[in-house]
Each structure stands twice: as C-alpha cells, then as structure tokens.
Motif scaffolding. Structure first.
Motif, PDB file in Angstrom:
ATOM      1  N   TRP A   1     -10.975  13.693   3.789  1.00 35.06           N
ATOM      2  CA  TRP A   1     -10.365  12.399   4.089  1.00 35.06           C
ATOM      3  C   TRP A   1     -10.084  12.288   5.587  1.00 35.06           C
ATOM      4  O   TRP A   1     -10.347  11.258   6.214  1.00 35.06           O
TER       5      TRP A   1
ATOM      6  N   PHE B   1       1.225   7.170  -6.593  1.00 37.41           N
ATOM      7  CA  PHE B   1       0.184   8.185  -6.765  1.00 37.41           C
ATOM      8  C   PHE B   1       0.735   9.582  -6.457  1.00 37.41           C
ATOM      9  O   PHE B   1       0.482  10.542  -7.200  1.00 37.41           O
TER      10      PHE B   1
ATOM     11  N   PHE C   1       0.923   4.044  -2.929  1.00 34.97           N
ATOM     12  CA  PHE C   1       0.542   5.431  -2.673  1.00 34.97           C
ATOM     13  C   PHE C   1       1.665   6.390  -3.035  1.00 34.97           C
ATOM     14  O   PHE C   1       1.407   7.520  -3.463  1.00 34.97           O
ATOM     15  N   TRP C   2       2.904   5.970  -2.878  1.00 34.87           N
ATOM     16  CA  TRP C   2       4.027   6.803  -3.327  1.00 34.87           C
ATOM     17  C   TRP C   2       3.962   7.030  -4.831  1.00 34.87           C
ATOM     18  O   TRP C   2       4.279   8.132  -5.317  1.00 34.87           O
TER      19      TRP C   2
ATOM     20  N   THR D   1       0.830  -1.208   0.000  1.00 38.09           N
ATOM     21  CA  THR D   1       0.000   0.000   0.000  1.00 38.09           C
ATOM     22  C   THR D   1       0.860   1.252   0.000  1.00 38.09           C
ATOM     23  O   THR D   1       0.579   2.216  -0.720  1.00 38.09           O
TER      24      THR D   1
ATOM     25  N   PHE E   1       0.077  11.902   2.240  1.00 42.88           N
ATOM     26  CA  PHE E   1      -0.605  12.896   1.406  1.00 42.88           C
ATOM     27  C   PHE E   1      -0.515  14.289   2.026  1.00 42.88           C
ATOM     28  O   PHE E   1      -0.182  15.266   1.351  1.00 42.88           O
TER      29      PHE E   1
ATOM     30  N   CYS F   1      -1.344   6.409   4.637  1.00 41.59           N
ATOM     31  CA  CYS F   1      -1.483   7.072   3.330  1.00 41.59           C
ATOM     32  C   CYS F   1      -1.918   8.525   3.501  1.00 41.59           C
ATOM     33  O   CYS F   1      -1.417   9.415   2.797  1.00 41.59           O
TER      34      CYS F   1
ATOM     35  N   ARG G   1      -3.366   1.385   7.662  1.00 45.70           N
ATOM     36  CA  ARG G   1      -2.768   1.655   6.347  1.00 45.70           C
ATOM     37  C   ARG G   1      -3.323   2.947   5.756  1.00 45.70           C
ATOM     38  O   ARG G   1      -2.593   3.728   5.123  1.00 45.70           O
ATOM     39  N   ARG G   2      -4.621   3.194   5.946  1.00 46.89           N
ATOM     40  CA  ARG G   2      -5.215   4.435   5.443  1.00 46.89           C
ATOM     41  C   ARG G   2      -4.665   5.649   6.174  1.00 46.89           C
ATOM     42  O   ARG G   2      -4.452   6.701   5.570  1.00 46.89           O
TER      43      ARG G   2
END
Length: 212
Positions: A163, A40, A37-38, A33, A190, A186, A182-183
């Motif tokens: 978010w 993204f 995400f990196w 994950t 961000f 992320c 994990r969220r």
C-alpha cells in the motif's frame, strides 16, 4: 455581533458549537472516510483479539518446546525497534503530506518502507530458524497458535508495504489531491494500528513467553 463573530471564529466555543449545530450539513468526505476506516480497523482488532485468545489458551499445552526455549529476544527487540521507528517516519510523511512537501513525503515514506522490509526480513529469518530447529507450526498446538498470530501480523505489514509503495507512486503521478490525501490518512491509521498490535504481541507472546 462581536459574540457571534467570536463564536464563528472559535469552533470550540459553546456559541460556536450551537451555531454549527444550527447550520449542520453533510460531513466532509475526509470525515466519512476516516470513520469508515476506523470501523475496518476495529473489525481487524476483533480478529486479532481472537488470535490472542487462542494463543493464550494453547500456549500452555504440552507436546513441544516452550516459548522460553525458542525465542531470541535480541532479534525480536530489533524487529520492535524497526517497526516503532517506522511509525515515527510514517508520522513525518503524514505531516509532509499536510504541508504539500513532496520530497520530504517521499523520503519519509521510503524510510518507512525500508524499516517495514527490515522488520519482515527479521521475522522471516526467525520463522526459518524455528522451522530448521524442528519447531514448525505443526509441531504443537502452541506453535500453531504462535505462527498464526505472528504470521497474521506479518501479512498485514506486507500488505502495508505494498500500500505504501502504491501511495508513493500516486503522489509522484498525481500530487496531493484530496482523494490521495484521504488515502494517506487511512494508510497512516493502518500503519500505527499495526504498531499498537505489535506492542501487545511483543509483550504477551515474547516477554511473557520468555519468562515461562
């Protein structure tokens, strides 16, 4: 036997790395994950790079007021302070999530949300002031580039606030489950990336623009 035990106990030891290579398996979901995400974030940075390049080309065009005639560095400094402080509180929230401290996590995220909203309020006031003075995005190519670049960052901060609120609700309802952890990871990546982009934006757009 002692060497093997030491190698397994210390993953940074060369023997430990060799042993890990021999018994390598699928990466954990957290690592997958994080890498995804990196990717993204890198694509997002490429997009901002295009906005920065457009601004650099169009900032010198004639037909409207210059940056030095428009920008209020005191207001922008307040925006910068809010966003940088929110990065600190976001880091506290991440630490609280790692140690499963729900109260500290919610408090730190609430502070992050408040600082993010303060940043957006100051930015909206700046935009409204520019439009009221006849310096809207349609006035000149420079202002079009400015509103596009700064506005795109503002939209990202707005999405980050939504978010953040979602993560607070999920932790309240479900606790620190592995997928929620994990969220949170992320989200922290961000939010910190937005701070880095803002530092570049503040330096290139506002500080250099004020000196023109």
């Amino acid at each position: 036997m002692a060497t093997v035990a030491t190698a397994h106990a210390d993953p940074h030891h060369l023997g430990g790395l060799a042993a890990a290579a021999e018994h390598a398996g699928p990466a954990s979901k957290r690592i997958v994950t994080g890498y995804g995400f990196w990717i993204f974030l890198l694509s997002d940075i490429v997009m901002f790079s295009c906005f920065f390049a457009s601004y650099a080309v169009l900032s010198g065009t004639a037909g409207g007021p210059k940056a030095s005639e428009l920008f209020d560095l005191r207001s922008v400094a307040a925006e910068t302070g809010c966003l940088l402080l929110s990065s600190f509180t976001c880091g506290l929230a991440t630490i609280a999530a790692d140690v499963r401290e729900k109260t500290l996590y919610q408090l730190a995220m609430a502070l992050t949300c408040a600082l993010g909203l303060a940043f957006l309020l100051l930015e909206a006031r700046e935009f409204a002031s520019l439009v009221a003075r006849g310096a809207g995005p349609t006035r000149s190519a420079f202002l079009t580039a400015f509103f596009s670049l700064v506005g795109c960052h503002g939209l990202h901060v707005s999405a980050g606030v939504l978010w953040l609120l979602t993560m607070m609700a999920q932790v309240t309802a479900k606790g620190f489950r592995a997928d929620i952890q994990r969220r949170i990871m992320c989200f922290a990546l961000f939010w910190h990336a937005l701070d880095i982009i803002w530092v570049a934006l503040f330096s290139v757009v506002y500080l250099l623009g004020a000196g023109q």
